[in-house]
Scaffold this motif. Structure first.
Motif, PDB file in Angstrom:
ATOM      1  N   LYS A 142      15.144  18.124  -3.633  1.00 20.25           N
ATOM      2  CA  LYS A 142      14.522  17.062  -4.426  1.00 20.25           C
ATOM      3  C   LYS A 142      13.116  17.494  -4.864  1.00 20.25           C
ATOM      4  CE  LYS A 142      12.908  12.278  -4.220  1.00 20.25           C
ATOM      5  NZ  LYS A 142      12.855  11.016  -3.467  1.00 20.25           N
TER       6      LYS A 142
ATOM      7  N   TRP B 146      -0.476   8.060  -5.889  1.00 19.55           N
ATOM      8  CA  TRP B 146      -1.443   8.841  -5.084  1.00 19.55           C
ATOM      9  C   TRP B 146      -1.995  10.026  -5.869  1.00 19.55           C
ATOM     10  CZ3 TRP B 146      -3.424   7.973  -0.205  1.00 19.55           C
ATOM     11  CH2 TRP B 146      -4.131   9.035   0.368  1.00 19.55           C
ATOM     12  N   GLN B 147      -1.091  10.740  -6.535  1.00 22.08           N
ATOM     13  CA  GLN B 147      -1.507  11.979  -7.206  1.00 22.08           C
ATOM     14  C   GLN B 147      -0.594  12.240  -8.387  1.00 22.08           C
ATOM     15  OE1 GLN B 147      -4.067  13.885  -6.550  1.00 22.08           O
ATOM     16  NE2 GLN B 147      -3.626  16.028  -6.869  1.00 22.08           N
TER      17      GLN B 147
ATOM     18  N   LEU C 149       6.579   2.456   8.154  1.00 16.46           N
ATOM     19  CA  LEU C 149       6.003   1.106   8.267  1.00 16.46           C
ATOM     20  C   LEU C 149       6.020   0.632   9.707  1.00 16.46           C
ATOM     21  CD1 LEU C 149       7.156  -1.116   5.264  1.00 16.46           C
ATOM     22  CD2 LEU C 149       4.859  -0.331   5.858  1.00 16.46           C
TER      23      LEU C 149
ATOM     24  N   ASN D 248       0.839  13.743  -1.547  1.00 17.41           N
ATOM     25  CA  ASN D 248       1.197  12.330  -1.407  1.00 17.41           C
ATOM     26  C   ASN D 248       1.704  12.027   0.003  1.00 17.41           C
ATOM     27  OD1 ASN D 248       2.238   9.723  -1.618  1.00 17.41           O
ATOM     28  ND2 ASN D 248       2.793  10.018  -3.766  1.00 17.41           N
ATOM     29  N   PRO D 249       0.956  11.212   0.769  1.00 18.41           N
ATOM     30  CA  PRO D 249       1.381  10.936   2.150  1.00 18.41           C
ATOM     31  C   PRO D 249       2.726  10.203   2.216  1.00 18.41           C
ATOM     32  CG  PRO D 249      -0.404   9.460   1.500  1.00 18.41           C
ATOM     33  CD  PRO D 249      -0.251  10.460   0.393  1.00 18.41           C
ATOM     34  N   ALA D 250       3.059   9.465   1.145  1.00 24.25           N
ATOM     35  CA  ALA D 250       4.330   8.735   1.152  1.00 24.25           C
ATOM     36  C   ALA D 250       5.520   9.684   1.022  1.00 24.25           C
ATOM     37  CB  ALA D 250       4.347   7.691   0.039  1.00 24.25           C
TER      38      ALA D 250
ATOM     39  N   TYR E  69      -4.271  14.712   3.568  1.00 21.22           N
ATOM     40  CA  TYR E  69      -3.652  14.169   2.357  1.00 21.22           C
ATOM     41  C   TYR E  69      -4.696  13.654   1.375  1.00 21.22           C
ATOM     42  CZ  TYR E  69       0.695  14.957   4.697  1.00 21.22           C
ATOM     43  OH  TYR E  69       1.740  15.580   5.319  1.00 21.22           O
ATOM     44  N   HIS E  70      -5.838  13.230   1.939  1.00 18.20           N
ATOM     45  CA  HIS E  70      -6.964  12.887   1.069  1.00 18.20           C
ATOM     46  C   HIS E  70      -7.599  14.162   0.519  1.00 18.20           C
ATOM     47  CE1 HIS E  70      -7.161   8.563   1.913  1.00 18.20           C
ATOM     48  NE2 HIS E  70      -6.850   8.857   3.160  1.00 18.20           N
TER      49      HIS E  70
ATOM     50  N   ALA F 178       0.950   4.053  -2.884  1.00 22.51           N
ATOM     51  CA  ALA F 178       0.702   5.476  -2.632  1.00 22.51           C
ATOM     52  C   ALA F 178       1.838   6.317  -3.214  1.00 22.51           C
ATOM     53  CB  ALA F 178       0.555   5.733  -1.133  1.00 22.51           C
TER      54      ALA F 178
ATOM     55  N   PRO G 257      -3.385   7.453   6.033  1.00 23.02           N
ATOM     56  CA  PRO G 257      -3.106   7.036   4.663  1.00 23.02           C
ATOM     57  C   PRO G 257      -1.721   6.410   4.595  1.00 23.02           C
ATOM     58  CG  PRO G 257      -2.858   9.414   4.861  1.00 23.02           C
ATOM     59  CD  PRO G 257      -3.424   8.920   6.171  1.00 23.02           C
ATOM     60  N   PRO G 258      -1.507   5.515   3.614  1.00 22.98           N
ATOM     61  CA  PRO G 258      -0.222   4.813   3.550  1.00 22.98           C
ATOM     62  C   PRO G 258       0.952   5.768   3.398  1.00 22.98           C
ATOM     63  CG  PRO G 258      -1.557   4.406   1.581  1.00 22.98           C
ATOM     64  CD  PRO G 258      -2.425   5.119   2.544  1.00 22.98           C
ATOM     65  N   GLY G 259       1.977   5.561   4.208  1.00 25.63           N
ATOM     66  CA  GLY G 259       3.171   6.387   4.108  1.00 25.63           C
ATOM     67  C   GLY G 259       3.167   7.549   5.080  1.00 25.63           C
TER      68      GLY G 259
ATOM     69  N   LYS H 220       0.830  -1.207   0.000  1.00 25.45           N
ATOM     70  CA  LYS H 220       0.000   0.000   0.000  1.00 25.45           C
ATOM     71  C   LYS H 220       0.858   1.248   0.000  1.00 25.45           C
ATOM     72  CE  LYS H 220      -4.671  -0.374   1.201  1.00 25.45           C
ATOM     73  NZ  LYS H 220      -5.800  -0.365   2.089  1.00 25.45           N
ATOM     74  N   LEU H 221       1.904   1.203   0.811  1.00 22.72           N
ATOM     75  CA  LEU H 221       2.789   2.366   0.903  1.00 22.72           C
ATOM     76  C   LEU H 221       3.433   2.652  -0.456  1.00 22.72           C
ATOM     77  CD1 LEU H 221       5.263   3.031   3.786  1.00 22.72           C
ATOM     78  CD2 LEU H 221       5.815   3.647   1.469  1.00 22.72           C
TER      79      LEU H 221
ATOM     80  N   TRP I  74      -6.286  17.103   0.124  1.00 20.56           N
ATOM     81  CA  TRP I  74      -5.428  18.026  -0.622  1.00 20.56           C
ATOM     82  C   TRP I  74      -4.690  17.364  -1.780  1.00 20.56           C
ATOM     83  CZ3 TRP I  74      -7.549  22.140   0.048  1.00 20.56           C
ATOM     84  CH2 TRP I  74      -6.937  23.385  -0.106  1.00 20.56           C
ATOM     85  N   GLY I  75      -4.799  16.026  -1.848  1.00 17.35           N
ATOM     86  CA  GLY I  75      -4.112  15.311  -2.922  1.00 17.35           C
ATOM     87  C   GLY I  75      -2.607  15.216  -2.733  1.00 17.35           C
TER      88      GLY I  75
END
Lengths: 261, 392
Positions: free
Chosen positions: B172, A182-183, B295, B142-144, B136-137, A178, B289-291, A174-175, B139-140
């Motif tokens: 980056k 994700w976007q 982990l 990326n939580p990762a 993160y949901h 994402a 959300p994932p990330g 899942k990670l 605003w789009g």
């Protein structure tokens, strides 16, 4: 029963786990967001006539997560390296969902080693006004139900107890999903501009009842790839290779026989 | 100790029966539930309450950032802080968020905070957060990438504040040919930096680093978690060769004061329960959300059930866990004193309006707290006092 070999390959500084079985022309299968898992019945069936190669993507399952992994393009280049590393030629490339996206990104870059391309309920493009389901917001139960047309299959999958290791792998998958998707959600806005570069024979397959990536995406892909045809399975969700295994295998076999050199 | 009044600015007029149709007050709750006529009144009422905190003697007031929800109506906290910066004259204004990973250009925060710092003549406290998972949901973002973006954005902002511009920034995620913000900060080298968190070792190690020594705020957590994470901060500081000052530790907690314990309990009960059961309601997939967590931390959270998403909670659950302080001024004073002596924080950030708590009760509770609790706690945790005690 096919003798399935489990190996680990080090490519581009990343060790990946690979299952491989059968003999014949190479068929490279790229899995979707939930991972490759074990040797599945459709792999077994295809391995009767093909050399079936099922890697776990970098960042998924038992494969390592390399520092260079940022986006789907990295995986497209990785699999070009992978094909070279194994010395594969005339490859039948099959990708499902996110794996289809990787396969399409690979093919627009370099189809030199490809004999054919099969995209199964593939991610990678966006059709205006056709919102895919939200795999990250659906609770696990709802997600599983939304993957299948047949509720009984979903219930069966949900009733399977998963080990701690399997749960950890799902978190990892899942990670990475994402990170890659994700976007924009599960697509690359630039891919549609270059799908016309794919000239190998292409088969697109879709489940008519796909709740994750609606079946309308099938014709959209077909319209963008010059040498493509579309096969739609009735009463089938997002995973035709599981839900309609024998229809899926027959359709794929028919298609691949048609493109034999 | 220093005292900062925290306001979330919730949509207090929320139709609480929304839970019959929707599973969260965040992200997916239709904004038809928001009535702008009521919103106009709420915003002005809340600004009045924040201004009132200065009048009754708080040291600071706090605004924050959340997106697309009924829980907190401050998507752009700079607007709230800007409104407060002219109407208040003495209090510090702490912006607890911006959520850095949500931004395409973190230099907007360097600029916005610098403006606030100039307008207030150095009353700004700069908060940096990652935002909660739901953002993160909404605003789009990326939580990762959340952790990496947070650190890179932070480094960019700090350099923008402390180095003479223009200079290039080669990150980056963010790249600039010319980093050269105008205005420069009023406070030099930079305003105090606070890091609110629900607790994570990574964040604590980073905040406690001798080069930073940022104030770590534990927000809305059980007292046991508060004690654990504050001890962790102090240990990290010691490992790195210094002793953490109490002013590096803050506790943000909902508090309600009334004349008697019984009255406080009765008056607060529906509103604090609305906070956890209605305004904070969200499924685990939305919260984590994932990330968003590593982990390792994610596995920890998955095995420790009963957090925000663990079903309805009562006022008694919250009181028992030390997530809510409620009672007469005397009771609250005793509780804070006890926690402070055990845990050693120098900042207390009472959230004294929550969910549906009405204006009159908010104001009375604020006034009681300021007049009868603050004076009794003032001398606790002050760095000079700690120094003196050590010498004895």
């Amino acid at each position: 029963m096919t003798d399935v070999r489990h190996t680990r390959e080090r490519i581009a500084g990343c060790e990946v786990s690979v299952q491989r079985g059968g003999a014949g022309q190479p068929l490279l299968f790229l899995h979707g967001a939930r991972g490759a898992g074990r040797w599945l019945p459709f792999m077994e069936a295809l391995s009767q006539t093909f050399d079936v190669i099922v890697p776990e993507h970098p960042g998924f399952g038992q494969s390592e997560t390399p520092a260079w992994l940022d986006n789907i393009h990295d995986l497209a280049y990785f699999y070009l390296d992978f094909v070279e590393h194994l010395g594969l030629q005339q490859v039948h490339l099959v990708g499902t969902s996110m794996g289809g996206w990787i396969a399409a990104e690979l093919a627009v870059r370099n189809q030199h080693s490809l004999r054919s391309l099969t995209l199964v309920a593939s991610a990678g493009i966006h059709v205006q006004g056709m919102q895919p389901g939200d795999i990250f917001l659906w609770p696990e139960q709802e997600l599983i139900h939304n993957l299948f047309a047949d509720r009984k299959l979903a219930d069966a999958m949900l009733s399977e107890k998963s080990s701690q290791d399997e749960q950890d792998i799902q978190l990892k998958n899942k990670l990475t999903t994402a990170k890659l998707a994700w976007q924009p959600r599960l697509y690359d806005p630039h891919l549609t501009k270059w799908l016309h570069r794919i000239t190998v024979p292409t088969l697109i397959m879709w489940g008519a009842e796909d709740k994750l990536i609606p079946v309308e995406y099938g014709p959209a892909f077909r319209g963008l790839i010059p040498n493509a045809r579309l096969e739609v399975f009735q009463d089938c969700g997002h995973l035709p290779h599981i839900e309609k295994m024998s229809d899926f295998v027959s359709a794929l076999r028919r298609f691949l026989q048609g493109v034999q050199p | 100790m220093k005292f900062f009044f925290v306001h979330l600015m919730p949509y207090a007029d929320l139709d609480l029966s929304y839970t019959e149709k929707y599973n969260s007050a965040w992200v997916t709750l239709p904004n038809s539930y928001y009535d702008p006529a009521k919103g106009h009144l709420l915003y002005n009422r809340y600004l009045d309450e924040l201004e009132y905190a200065e009048e009754v003697g708080f040291d600071g007031i706090c605004v924050n950032e959340h997106h697309q929800n009924a829980y907190g109506l401050m998507p752009t906290p700079g607007v709230t802080a800007g409104a407060l910066s002219r109407r208040t004259k003495r209090v510090k204004i702490a912006v607890l968020g911006r959520a850095l990973p949500l931004l395409n250009n973190p230099l907007t925060v360097a600029e916005e905070y610098a403006m606030l710092d100039n307008i207030t003549g150095g009353r700004l406290v700069a908060g940096f957060v990652r935002g909660i998972g739901a953002e993160y949901h909404a605003w789009g973002a990326n939580p990762a990438e959340s952790h990496e973006r947070f650190h890179e954005a932070h480094d960019l902002i700090l350099r923008a504040w402390t180095e003479t511009g223009p200079f290039p920034f080669e990150g980056k995620y963010y790249q600039f040919n010319y980093v050269n913000p105008w205005p420069r900060l009023f406070q030099q080298p930079h305003p105090p930096i606070w890091i609110p968190s629900q607790g994570s070792r990574e964040t604590i190690e980073w905040a406690a680093d001798p080069a930073r020594r940022y104030t770590y705020l534990q927000t809305f957590s059980p007292a046991a978690a508060l004690a654990k994470y504050m001890a962790m901060y102090k240990e990290e500081a010691e490992k790195r060769g210094y002793q953490a000052s109490p002013m590096q530790l803050g506790w943000s907690v909902p508090i309600y004061a009334a004349d008697t314990d019984e009255q406080a309990y009765r008056e607060a009960k529906p509103h604090i329960e609305n906070l956890v059961n209605k305004f904070l309601k969200m499924p685990a997939e939305m919260l984590l959300p994932p990330g968003y967590l590593s982990l390792q931390s994610m596995k920890g959270v998955m095995s420790a059930k009963g957090t925000i998403t663990g079903g309805p909670q009562t006022i008694d659950d919250l009181l028992k866990k030390g997530m809510f302080l409620c009672g007469s001024p005397k009771t609250i004073l005793q509780q804070v004193e006890e926690y402070q002596k055990q845990i050693g924080f120098g900042y207390l950030l009472p959230m004294m309006q929550f969910a549906t708590l009405p204006h009159d009760l908010t104001k009375r509770s604020l006034s009681l707290f300021a007049s009868q609790v603050i004076p009794g706690l003032r001398r606790l945790g002050e760095p000079e006092l700690v120094e003196k005690t050590k010498k004895i």
